[in-house]
Design a protein around this motif. Structure first.
Motif, PDB file in Angstrom:
ATOM      1  N   ALA A   1       0.971  -1.124  -0.228  1.00 50.76           N
ATOM      2  CA  ALA A   1       0.055  -0.053  -0.138  1.00 50.76           C
ATOM      3  C   ALA A   1       0.950   1.125  -0.434  1.00 50.76           C
ATOM      4  CB  ALA A   1      -1.056   0.104   1.395  1.00 50.76           C
ATOM      5  N   LEU A   2       1.464   1.377   0.835  1.00 52.95           N
ATOM      6  CA  LEU A   2       3.006   2.620   0.487  1.00 52.95           C
ATOM      7  C   LEU A   2       3.525   3.047  -0.498  1.00 52.95           C
ATOM      8  CD1 LEU A   2       4.607   2.224   4.248  1.00 52.95           C
ATOM      9  CD2 LEU A   2       3.215   3.518   3.294  1.00 52.95           C
ATOM     10  N   ILE A   3       3.928   1.811  -1.159  1.00 47.86           N
ATOM     11  CA  ILE A   3       4.606   1.576  -2.411  1.00 47.86           C
ATOM     12  C   ILE A   3       3.813   2.132  -3.817  1.00 47.86           C
ATOM     13  CG2 ILE A   3       6.539   1.129  -1.620  1.00 47.86           C
ATOM     14  CD1 ILE A   3       6.227  -1.609  -3.518  1.00 47.86           C
ATOM     15  N   GLY A   4       2.466   1.462  -3.831  1.00 42.88           N
ATOM     16  CA  GLY A   4       1.909   1.486  -4.852  1.00 42.88           C
ATOM     17  C   GLY A   4       2.117   0.230  -5.635  1.00 42.88           C
ATOM     18  N   LEU A   5       1.272  -0.195  -6.412  1.00 45.57           N
ATOM     19  CA  LEU A   5       1.078  -1.361  -7.252  1.00 45.57           C
ATOM     20  C   LEU A   5       0.664  -1.044  -8.994  1.00 45.57           C
ATOM     21  CD1 LEU A   5       0.281  -4.481  -5.532  1.00 45.57           C
ATOM     22  CD2 LEU A   5       2.681  -3.486  -5.167  1.00 45.57           C
ATOM     23  N   GLY A   6       0.643  -0.328  -9.019  1.00 42.39           N
ATOM     24  CA  GLY A   6      -0.064   0.340 -10.542  1.00 42.39           C
ATOM     25  C   GLY A   6       0.661   0.923 -11.477  1.00 42.39           C
ATOM     26  N   THR A   7       0.682   1.008 -12.789  1.00 39.95           N
ATOM     27  CA  THR A   7       1.556   0.899 -13.517  1.00 39.95           C
ATOM     28  C   THR A   7       1.649   2.141 -14.023  1.00 39.95           C
ATOM     29  OG1 THR A   7       0.245   0.371 -14.927  1.00 39.95           O
ATOM     30  CG2 THR A   7       2.015  -1.570 -14.373  1.00 39.95           C
ATOM     31  N   ALA A   8       0.277   3.004 -14.341  1.00 38.27           N
ATOM     32  CA  ALA A   8       0.428   4.232 -14.779  1.00 38.27           C
ATOM     33  C   ALA A   8       0.822   5.359 -13.749  1.00 38.27           C
ATOM     34  CB  ALA A   8      -1.345   4.534 -14.724  1.00 38.27           C
ATOM     35  N   ILE A   9       1.580   6.225 -13.499  1.00 36.10           N
ATOM     36  CA  ILE A   9       1.401   7.711 -12.760  1.00 36.10           C
ATOM     37  C   ILE A   9       0.528   8.968 -12.356  1.00 36.10           C
ATOM     38  CG2 ILE A   9       3.732   7.087 -13.266  1.00 36.10           C
ATOM     39  CD1 ILE A   9       4.123   9.677 -14.485  1.00 36.10           C
ATOM     40  N   ARG A  10       1.154   9.522 -11.364  1.00 37.42           N
ATOM     41  CA  ARG A  10      -0.196  10.372 -10.877  1.00 37.42           C
ATOM     42  C   ARG A  10       1.339  12.143 -11.629  1.00 37.42           C
ATOM     43  NH1 ARG A  10      -3.683  10.101  -6.363  1.00 37.42           N
ATOM     44  NH2 ARG A  10      -4.691  11.374  -7.310  1.00 37.42           N
ATOM     45  N   CYS A  11       0.145  12.789 -12.183  1.00 42.56           N
ATOM     46  CA  CYS A  11       0.763  13.878 -12.174  1.00 42.56           C
ATOM     47  C   CYS A  11       0.145  15.317 -11.549  1.00 42.56           C
ATOM     48  CB  CYS A  11       1.430  14.032 -13.795  1.00 42.56           C
ATOM     49  SG  CYS A  11       2.490  13.037 -13.809  1.00 42.56           S
ATOM     50  N   TYR A  12       1.058  16.293 -10.674  1.00 40.41           N
ATOM     51  CA  TYR A  12       0.596  17.568 -11.078  1.00 40.41           C
ATOM     52  C   TYR A  12       0.408  18.426 -12.066  1.00 40.41           C
ATOM     53  CZ  TYR A  12       1.849  17.204  -5.837  1.00 40.41           C
ATOM     54  OH  TYR A  12       1.249  16.832  -4.789  1.00 40.41           O
ATOM     55  N   THR A  13      -1.136  18.711 -12.204  1.00 44.16           N
ATOM     56  CA  THR A  13      -1.902  19.634 -13.805  1.00 44.16           C
ATOM     57  C   THR A  13      -1.778  20.571 -14.035  1.00 44.16           C
ATOM     58  OG1 THR A  13      -2.010  17.605 -14.681  1.00 44.16           O
ATOM     59  CG2 THR A  13      -2.944  19.714 -15.650  1.00 44.16           C
ATOM     60  N   CYS A  14      -1.246  21.980 -13.814  1.00 38.70           N
ATOM     61  CA  CYS A  14      -1.251  23.080 -13.529  1.00 38.70           C
ATOM     62  C   CYS A  14      -0.520  24.096 -14.680  1.00 38.70           C
ATOM     63  CB  CYS A  14      -1.352  24.125 -11.826  1.00 38.70           C
ATOM     64  SG  CYS A  14       0.534  23.389 -11.460  1.00 38.70           S
ATOM     65  N   LYS A  15      -1.006  25.420 -14.857  1.00 36.44           N
ATOM     66  CA  LYS A  15      -0.416  26.681 -15.077  1.00 36.44           C
ATOM     67  C   LYS A  15      -0.558  27.513 -14.933  1.00 36.44           C
ATOM     68  CE  LYS A  15      -2.004  28.617 -18.943  1.00 36.44           C
ATOM     69  NZ  LYS A  15      -3.122  28.462 -19.879  1.00 36.44           N
ATOM     70  N   ASP A  16       0.655  28.286 -14.248  1.00 42.31           N
ATOM     71  CA  ASP A  16       0.575  29.183 -12.826  1.00 42.31           C
ATOM     72  C   ASP A  16       1.944  30.221 -12.480  1.00 42.31           C
ATOM     73  OD1 ASP A  16       0.488  27.495 -11.272  1.00 42.31           O
ATOM     74  OD2 ASP A  16      -1.597  27.830 -10.639  1.00 42.31           O
ATOM     75  N   TYR A  17       1.468  30.956 -11.901  1.00 45.06           N
ATOM     76  CA  TYR A  17       2.480  31.593 -10.763  1.00 45.06           C
ATOM     77  C   TYR A  17       2.837  30.718  -9.542  1.00 45.06           C
ATOM     78  CZ  TYR A  17       3.353  34.562 -15.286  1.00 45.06           C
ATOM     79  OH  TYR A  17       3.253  35.159 -16.299  1.00 45.06           O
ATOM     80  N   THR A  18       2.043  29.947  -8.951  1.00 43.97           N
ATOM     81  CA  THR A  18       1.605  29.812  -7.869  1.00 43.97           C
ATOM     82  C   THR A  18       1.793  28.743  -7.537  1.00 43.97           C
ATOM     83  OG1 THR A  18      -1.096  29.638  -7.525  1.00 43.97           O
ATOM     84  CG2 THR A  18       0.292  32.446  -7.206  1.00 43.97           C
ATOM     85  N   ALA A  19       1.726  27.926  -8.771  1.00 44.77           N
ATOM     86  CA  ALA A  19       1.847  26.430  -8.823  1.00 44.77           C
ATOM     87  C   ALA A  19       0.617  25.484  -7.528  1.00 44.77           C
ATOM     88  CB  ALA A  19       2.710  25.707  -8.623  1.00 44.77           C
ATOM     89  N   SER A  20      -0.371  26.218  -7.904  1.00 49.86           N
ATOM     90  CA  SER A  20      -1.816  25.090  -7.241  1.00 49.86           C
ATOM     91  C   SER A  20      -2.696  24.920  -8.049  1.00 49.86           C
ATOM     92  CB  SER A  20      -3.147  26.669  -6.892  1.00 49.86           C
ATOM     93  OG  SER A  20      -3.506  27.312  -7.876  1.00 49.86           O
ATOM     94  N   CYS A  21      -1.817  23.162  -7.385  1.00 51.18           N
ATOM     95  CA  CYS A  21      -1.964  22.067  -8.786  1.00 51.18           C
ATOM     96  C   CYS A  21      -2.886  21.451  -8.828  1.00 51.18           C
ATOM     97  CB  CYS A  21      -0.929  21.742  -9.366  1.00 51.18           C
ATOM     98  SG  CYS A  21       0.679  22.680  -9.615  1.00 51.18           S
ATOM     99  N   THR A  22      -3.403  20.492  -9.218  1.00 55.79           N
ATOM    100  CA  THR A  22      -4.360  20.038  -9.716  1.00 55.79           C
ATOM    101  C   THR A  22      -3.828  18.386  -9.502  1.00 55.79           C
ATOM    102  OG1 THR A  22      -5.605  19.097 -11.033  1.00 55.79           O
ATOM    103  CG2 THR A  22      -6.784  20.871  -9.835  1.00 55.79           C
ATOM    104  N   LYS A  23      -4.521  17.091  -8.663  1.00 56.55           N
ATOM    105  CA  LYS A  23      -3.323  15.540  -9.309  1.00 56.55           C
ATOM    106  C   LYS A  23      -3.951  15.258 -10.702  1.00 56.55           C
ATOM    107  CE  LYS A  23      -2.713  15.008  -4.926  1.00 56.55           C
ATOM    108  NZ  LYS A  23      -2.920  14.743  -3.427  1.00 56.55           N
ATOM    109  N   GLN A  24      -3.475  14.434 -11.584  1.00 51.84           N
ATOM    110  CA  GLN A  24      -4.421  13.922 -12.771  1.00 51.84           C
ATOM    111  C   GLN A  24      -3.527  12.687 -12.807  1.00 51.84           C
ATOM    112  OE1 GLN A  24      -3.832  15.853 -16.462  1.00 51.84           O
ATOM    113  NE2 GLN A  24      -4.604  14.724 -17.593  1.00 51.84           N
ATOM    114  N   ASP A  25      -4.564  11.716 -12.669  1.00 50.74           N
ATOM    115  CA  ASP A  25      -4.032  10.291 -13.525  1.00 50.74           C
ATOM    116  C   ASP A  25      -3.431  10.478 -14.656  1.00 50.74           C
ATOM    117  OD1 ASP A  25      -4.416   9.273 -10.929  1.00 50.74           O
ATOM    118  OD2 ASP A  25      -6.649   9.006 -11.467  1.00 50.74           O
TER     119      ASP A  25
END
Length: 116
Positions: A14-38
């Motif tokens: 559970a701690l290391i995760g077993l999935g092959t896909a990753i999650r990334c932050y997604t945003c376009k701004d100066y403040t880096a207030s981002c959302t998480k995207q699969d």
């Protein structure tokens, strides 16, 4: 003993995760207030910094993580630096390094507890 080992393996997985896909932050701004995207399994997480401008964070095909391909994809950013990485939420702002360290230390503590 077998039960304890099974619980340890479950917690560690559970701690290391077993999935092959990753999650990334997604945003376009100066403040880096981002959302998480699969992202898909062939993606990397991109952080692109315009010199003196915006920071872009998003999923991107790993094969597109070269300067010559990023230029046409971000024509508004004439002068930029970038980083592509391939682990969950690796394109976060530098302040999240502490949370990654906490996760690593927690994983090590669980493994140590399971062995002893």
């Amino acid at each position: 003993m077998k039960r304890s080992l099974g619980i340890c393996l479950l917690v560690f997985s559970a701690l290391i995760g077993l999935g092959t896909a990753i999650r990334c932050y997604t945003c376009k701004d100066y403040t880096a207030s981002c959302t998480k995207q699969d992202c898909s399994y062939e993606n990397a997480c991109l952080t692109l910094n315009e010199r003196g401008g915006m920071t872009y964070r998003q999923c991107l095909k790993y094969s597109d993580c070269v300067y010559s391909r990023l230029g046409p994809m971000f024509p508004q950013a004439s002068n930029f630096t970038f980083k592509c990485c391939d682990s969950d939420l690796c394109n976060s702002a530098p302040s999240s390094a502490a949370s990654s360290l906490i996760g690593l230390l927690t994983s090590l503590a669980v493994m140590w507890w399971c062995v002893h």
